[in-house]
Motif scaffolding. Structure first.
Motif, PDB file in Angstrom:
ATOM      1  N   THR A  55       6.691  12.212  70.765  1.00 36.57           N
ATOM      2  CA  THR A  55       7.847  12.158  69.882  1.00 36.57           C
ATOM      3  C   THR A  55       8.584  13.491  69.824  1.00 36.57           C
ATOM      4  O   THR A  55       9.804  13.535  69.955  1.00 36.57           O
ATOM      5  N   THR A  56       7.836  14.581  69.657  1.00 38.07           N
ATOM      6  CA  THR A  56       8.463  15.889  69.461  1.00 38.07           C
ATOM      7  C   THR A  56       8.530  16.736  70.718  1.00 38.07           C
ATOM      8  O   THR A  56       9.294  17.694  70.777  1.00 38.07           O
ATOM      9  N   GLY A  57       7.687  16.433  71.717  1.00 36.47           N
ATOM     10  CA  GLY A  57       7.629  17.235  72.932  1.00 36.47           C
ATOM     11  C   GLY A  57       6.744  18.458  72.806  1.00 36.47           C
ATOM     12  O   GLY A  57       6.569  19.210  73.767  1.00 36.47           O
ATOM     13  N   GLU A  58       6.176  18.677  71.629  1.00 36.47           N
ATOM     14  CA  GLU A  58       5.312  19.840  71.391  1.00 36.47           C
ATOM     15  C   GLU A  58       4.055  19.750  72.258  1.00 36.47           C
ATOM     16  O   GLU A  58       3.387  18.725  72.310  1.00 36.47           O
ATOM     17  N   ILE A  59       3.734  20.840  72.975  1.00 37.46           N
ATOM     18  CA  ILE A  59       2.540  20.863  73.809  1.00 37.46           C
ATOM     19  C   ILE A  59       1.315  21.005  72.912  1.00 37.46           C
ATOM     20  O   ILE A  59       1.249  21.892  72.054  1.00 37.46           O
ATOM     21  N   LEU A  60       0.344  20.096  73.114  1.00 32.56           N
ATOM     22  CA  LEU A  60      -0.874  20.080  72.296  1.00 32.56           C
ATOM     23  C   LEU A  60      -2.055  20.725  72.998  1.00 32.56           C
ATOM     24  O   LEU A  60      -2.796  21.489  72.380  1.00 32.56           O
ATOM     25  N   THR A  61      -2.261  20.383  74.283  1.00 34.89           N
ATOM     26  CA  THR A  61      -3.409  20.922  75.019  1.00 34.89           C
ATOM     27  C   THR A  61      -3.083  21.055  76.504  1.00 34.89           C
ATOM     28  O   THR A  61      -2.134  20.444  77.001  1.00 34.89           O
ATOM     29  N   GLU A  62      -3.918  21.844  77.170  1.00 37.60           N
ATOM     30  CA  GLU A  62      -3.916  21.927  78.625  1.00 37.60           C
ATOM     31  C   GLU A  62      -5.351  21.780  79.084  1.00 37.60           C
ATOM     32  O   GLU A  62      -6.278  22.279  78.437  1.00 37.60           O
ATOM     33  N   HIS A  63      -5.534  21.072  80.191  1.00 34.99           N
ATOM     34  CA  HIS A  63      -6.868  20.842  80.755  1.00 34.99           C
ATOM     35  C   HIS A  63      -6.851  21.134  82.249  1.00 34.99           C
ATOM     36  O   HIS A  63      -5.852  20.894  82.917  1.00 34.99           O
ATOM     37  N   HIS A  64      -7.962  21.634  82.766  1.00 32.23           N
ATOM     38  CA  HIS A  64      -8.203  21.728  84.201  1.00 32.23           C
ATOM     39  C   HIS A  64      -9.351  20.773  84.460  1.00 32.23           C
ATOM     40  O   HIS A  64     -10.471  20.999  83.983  1.00 32.23           O
ATOM     41  N   LEU A  65      -9.078  19.690  85.187  1.00 26.40           N
ATOM     42  CA  LEU A  65     -10.077  18.645  85.379  1.00 26.40           C
ATOM     43  C   LEU A  65     -11.171  19.069  86.345  1.00 26.40           C
ATOM     44  O   LEU A  65     -10.907  19.670  87.386  1.00 26.40           O
ATOM     45  N   ASP A  66     -12.391  18.732  85.974  1.00 21.82           N
ATOM     46  CA  ASP A  66     -13.579  19.012  86.780  1.00 21.82           C
ATOM     47  C   ASP A  66     -14.177  17.662  87.175  1.00 21.82           C
ATOM     48  O   ASP A  66     -14.623  16.904  86.303  1.00 21.82           O
ATOM     49  N   ALA A  67     -14.205  17.368  88.464  1.00 17.68           N
ATOM     50  CA  ALA A  67     -14.682  16.070  88.953  1.00 17.68           C
ATOM     51  C   ALA A  67     -16.164  15.835  88.678  1.00 17.68           C
ATOM     52  O   ALA A  67     -16.629  14.705  88.746  1.00 17.68           O
ATOM     53  N   THR A  68     -16.909  16.865  88.315  1.00 13.65           N
ATOM     54  CA  THR A  68     -18.344  16.704  88.052  1.00 13.65           C
ATOM     55  C   THR A  68     -18.648  16.369  86.598  1.00 13.65           C
ATOM     56  O   THR A  68     -19.796  16.134  86.257  1.00 13.65           O
ATOM     57  N   LYS A  69     -17.625  16.364  85.743  1.00 10.57           N
ATOM     58  CA  LYS A  69     -17.847  16.121  84.311  1.00 10.57           C
ATOM     59  C   LYS A  69     -17.019  14.945  83.814  1.00 10.57           C
ATOM     60  O   LYS A  69     -15.896  14.736  84.250  1.00 10.57           O
ATOM     61  N   ASP A  70     -17.590  14.201  82.869  1.00  7.31           N
ATOM     62  CA  ASP A  70     -16.883  13.087  82.232  1.00  7.31           C
ATOM     63  C   ASP A  70     -15.963  13.611  81.122  1.00  7.31           C
ATOM     64  O   ASP A  70     -14.782  13.307  81.086  1.00  7.31           O
ATOM     65  N   TYR A  71     -16.519  14.431  80.207  1.00  3.81           N
ATOM     66  CA  TYR A  71     -15.722  14.992  79.112  1.00  3.81           C
ATOM     67  C   TYR A  71     -15.052  16.268  79.599  1.00  3.81           C
ATOM     68  O   TYR A  71     -15.684  17.128  80.213  1.00  3.81           O
ATOM     69  N   GLN A  72     -13.771  16.378  79.327  1.00  5.38           N
ATOM     70  CA  GLN A  72     -12.987  17.538  79.738  1.00  5.38           C
ATOM     71  C   GLN A  72     -12.513  18.294  78.495  1.00  5.38           C
ATOM     72  O   GLN A  72     -11.652  17.807  77.768  1.00  5.38           O
ATOM     73  N   ALA A  73     -13.107  19.432  78.244  1.00  5.16           N
ATOM     74  CA  ALA A  73     -12.694  20.266  77.120  1.00  5.16           C
ATOM     75  C   ALA A  73     -11.361  20.926  77.470  1.00  5.16           C
ATOM     76  O   ALA A  73     -11.105  21.231  78.634  1.00  5.16           O
TER      77      ALA A  73
END
Length: 81
Positions: A55-73
């Motif tokens: 709605t607002t366009g405000e950036i909430l998070t950034e992630h770098h995906l790791d193919a070895t993990k299910d949960y991505q902090a």
């Protein structure tokens, strides 16, 4: 590996997460429980994901995906107000 770009609309679940398919499996991205129910736009470039409030366009998070993990902090999260 060739560059790829993708956008995805989603809604943050009650646990503060959204899902995205990466390397053939669903990955769970932690956005934060403070954003439950928020509609978000995921901007995906290779293994990097930027999540913004749809709605607002405000950036909430950034992630770098790791193919070895299910949960991505998140590698970066908007500080709480």
């Amino acid at each position: 590996m060739a560059d790829f770009y993708l956008t995805k609309h989603n809604k943050v679940d009650r646990f503060g997460k959204v899902t995205v398919r990466y390397a053939g499996r669903l990955r769970h991205l932690g956005i934060g429980t403070g954003h439950r129910g928020t509609r978000v736009l995921l901007l995906i470039h290779d293994n990097r994901v930027t999540t913004s409030d749809a709605t607002t366009g405000e950036i909430l998070t950034e992630h770098h995906l790791d193919a070895t993990k299910d949960y991505q902090a998140p590698t970066w999260r908007k500080p709480p107000n």
